[in-house]
Design a protein around this motif. Structure first.
Motif, mmCIF file in Angstrom:
data_model
loop_
_atom_site.group_PDB
_atom_site.id
_atom_site.type_symbol
_atom_site.label_atom_id
_atom_site.label_comp_id
_atom_site.label_asym_id
_atom_site.label_seq_id
_atom_site.Cartn_x
_atom_site.Cartn_y
_atom_site.Cartn_z
ATOM 1 N N ALA A 70 -4.652 0.635 -6.433
ATOM 2 C CA ALA A 70 -5.504 -0.416 -5.869
ATOM 3 C C ALA A 70 -4.714 -1.321 -4.929
ATOM 4 O O ALA A 70 -5.194 -1.671 -3.849
ATOM 5 N N VAL A 71 -3.498 -1.685 -5.330
ATOM 6 C CA VAL A 71 -2.671 -2.547 -4.479
ATOM 7 C C VAL A 71 -2.284 -1.801 -3.201
ATOM 8 O O VAL A 71 -2.343 -2.364 -2.097
ATOM 9 N N TYR A 72 -1.915 -0.545 -3.342
ATOM 10 C CA TYR A 72 -1.551 0.255 -2.168
ATOM 11 C C TYR A 72 -2.728 0.343 -1.189
ATOM 12 O O TYR A 72 -2.574 0.134 0.017
ATOM 13 N N ASN A 73 -3.909 0.647 -1.724
ATOM 14 C CA ASN A 73 -5.089 0.767 -0.864
ATOM 15 C C ASN A 73 -5.453 -0.565 -0.217
ATOM 16 O O ASN A 73 -5.885 -0.609 0.949
ATOM 17 N N TYR A 74 -5.271 -1.655 -0.971
ATOM 18 C CA TYR A 74 -5.591 -2.966 -0.414
ATOM 19 C C TYR A 74 -4.656 -3.313 0.740
ATOM 20 O O TYR A 74 -5.085 -3.789 1.790
ATOM 21 N N PHE A 75 -3.370 -3.072 0.547
ATOM 22 C CA PHE A 75 -2.403 -3.357 1.615
ATOM 23 C C PHE A 75 -2.669 -2.468 2.825
ATOM 24 O O PHE A 75 -2.555 -2.912 3.966
ATOM 25 N N THR A 76 -3.002 -1.215 2.558
ATOM 26 C CA THR A 76 -3.271 -0.289 3.659
ATOM 27 C C THR A 76 -4.482 -0.740 4.469
ATOM 28 O O THR A 76 -4.463 -0.735 5.699
ATOM 29 N N SER A 77 -5.540 -1.152 3.756
ATOM 30 C CA SER A 77 -6.740 -1.601 4.465
ATOM 31 C C SER A 77 -6.480 -2.886 5.236
ATOM 32 O O SER A 77 -7.024 -3.086 6.321
ATOM 33 N N ASN A 158 6.740 -6.257 -3.571
ATOM 34 C CA ASN A 158 8.109 -6.554 -3.147
ATOM 35 C C ASN A 158 8.536 -5.677 -1.985
ATOM 36 O O ASN A 158 9.120 -6.153 -1.003
ATOM 37 N N ARG A 159 8.226 -4.387 -2.089
ATOM 38 C CA ARG A 159 8.690 -3.441 -1.058
ATOM 39 C C ARG A 159 7.926 -3.590 0.247
ATOM 40 O O ARG A 159 8.497 -3.453 1.321
ATOM 41 N N HIS A 160 6.635 -3.882 0.150
ATOM 42 C CA HIS A 160 5.814 -3.930 1.366
ATOM 43 C C HIS A 160 5.776 -5.326 1.983
ATOM 44 O O HIS A 160 5.916 -5.461 3.197
#
Length: 337
Positions: A70-77, A158-160
């Motif tokens: 969910a966090v990955y998809n949110y950052f991507t969007s 942290n990484r993104h």
């Protein structure tokens, strides 16, 4: 007379939290949706009572993976729509002025979350100084363990976001902080390599204030940087673990270190032939004095508690030259702190 039977002791270690059902809702659709999906996990990890203060309660693997996705998809969007028009201020959980900075809104929401948790701990402090440290040390151990667990759970933040912000000079040590000092030691004809070298040297000088020594181990470097991050102002972007520790300092330790203002017309003269300072002390300073100088009690236990408090102060960013840290460091064995 019959003997009273005590109920069997029960474990207060919570079971791993299962992945909540979201139905057809998309947790990465908005910050509000994402936070609604994240918060049960955060509350379980950070707030759930447990009889092991040094280990945070767990969540199930499926929930862990769901959060990461969910966090990955949110950052991507967010990245895909970074150039879009910022949303109006009326929409909850948004900061229109920061909408184009992917991850800023989630980072700031986490910052507020840690502030709320730390404030709850402060509001629960006992009124008497004698029990203050005995309350504070286990509370911090539990809070810190939760913060470390969340740091691993949300390491993508942290990484993104954090890494990018630090690369953009938004971290705990910024160019403006060292520019004057560096400028004095750089000649006009210095090239970029020399300037970068001087900046690295200046950073190393700052870290030495937090216990780092030249040639020190990676662990020593990481510990020193974590202390500097926790000590930084709230506008500096730091890793989530240091974010949690910084809020503990701001909401709990700083108020306890604060010296109360003297009431007008109530100035007290120091006792005759007294070497003790008549100046008022903060609550934590009074509690430390009672811990170290009180009569009775086990000396080893007293030293253990003092050592744990010294580690607490170092972890949340209280400088090594602070009078209370110096007092504790002098009392406990050097190997403890």
């Amino acid at each position: 007379m019959s003997k009273t039977t005590e109920p069997p002791a029960t474990s207060s270690v919570p079971k791993p939290l299962p992945n909540p059902s979201t139905g057809s809702a998309n947790p990465s659709a908005s910050l509000q949706a994402l936070w609604g999906y994240l918060q049960p996990a955060l509350d379980h990890i950070v707030r759930s009572p447990t009889n092991n203060a040094s280990k945070a309660p767990a969540i199930e693997v499926s929930y862990h993976m769901g959060i990461h996705t969910a966090v990955y998809n949110y950052f991507t969007s967010q990245s895909d729509t970074a150039s879009a028009t910022p949303p109006p201020p009326s929409i909850p959980f948004t900061r229109p002025d920061r909408a184009n900075a992917s991850g800023t809104d989630l980072y700031e929401q986490l910052d507020r979350y840690y502030a709320d948790v730390a404030r709850e701990i402060f509001l629960g402090t006992p009124h008497d100084d004698a029990n203050l440290i005995h309350y504070l040390v286990p509370c911090f151990s539990r809070y810190s363990a939760g913060g470390q667990s969340v740091n691993r759970l949300l390491n993508y933040v942290n990484r993104h976001y954090v890494k990018r912000a630090v690369d953009e000079d938004k971290g705990w040590l910024r160019l403006v902080d060292v520019l004057d000092a560096v400028a004095k030691s750089i000649h006009e004809d210095a090239n970029r390599e020399k300037i970068q070298k001087r900046l690295r040297e200046r950073r190393s000088e700052e870290l030495k204030k937090w216990g780092y020594a030249d040639g020190g181990s990676p662990e020593m470097l990481a510990q020193a940087e974590a202390g500097a991050e926790a000590a930084s102002p709230p506008d500096r972007v730091v890793p989530l673990n240091s974010l949690a520790h910084r809020q503990f300092r701001i909401e709990v330790i700083d108020p306890l270190l604060a010296i109360p203002k003297a009431k007008k017309g109530k100035k007290r003269k120091p006792p005759a032939n007294s070497e003790k300072s008549p100046m008022p002390k903060g609550r934590l300073a009074r509690a430390v004095k009672e811990l170290l100088e009180g009569e009775g009690g086990n000396v080893d236990e007293r030293r253990r508690i003092a050592g744990e408090l010294a580690i607490l102060l170092r972890t949340v960013g209280i400088r090594v030259d602070h009078p209370l840290r110096k007092k504790l460091d002098k009392y406990v064995e050097p190997s403890v702190v």
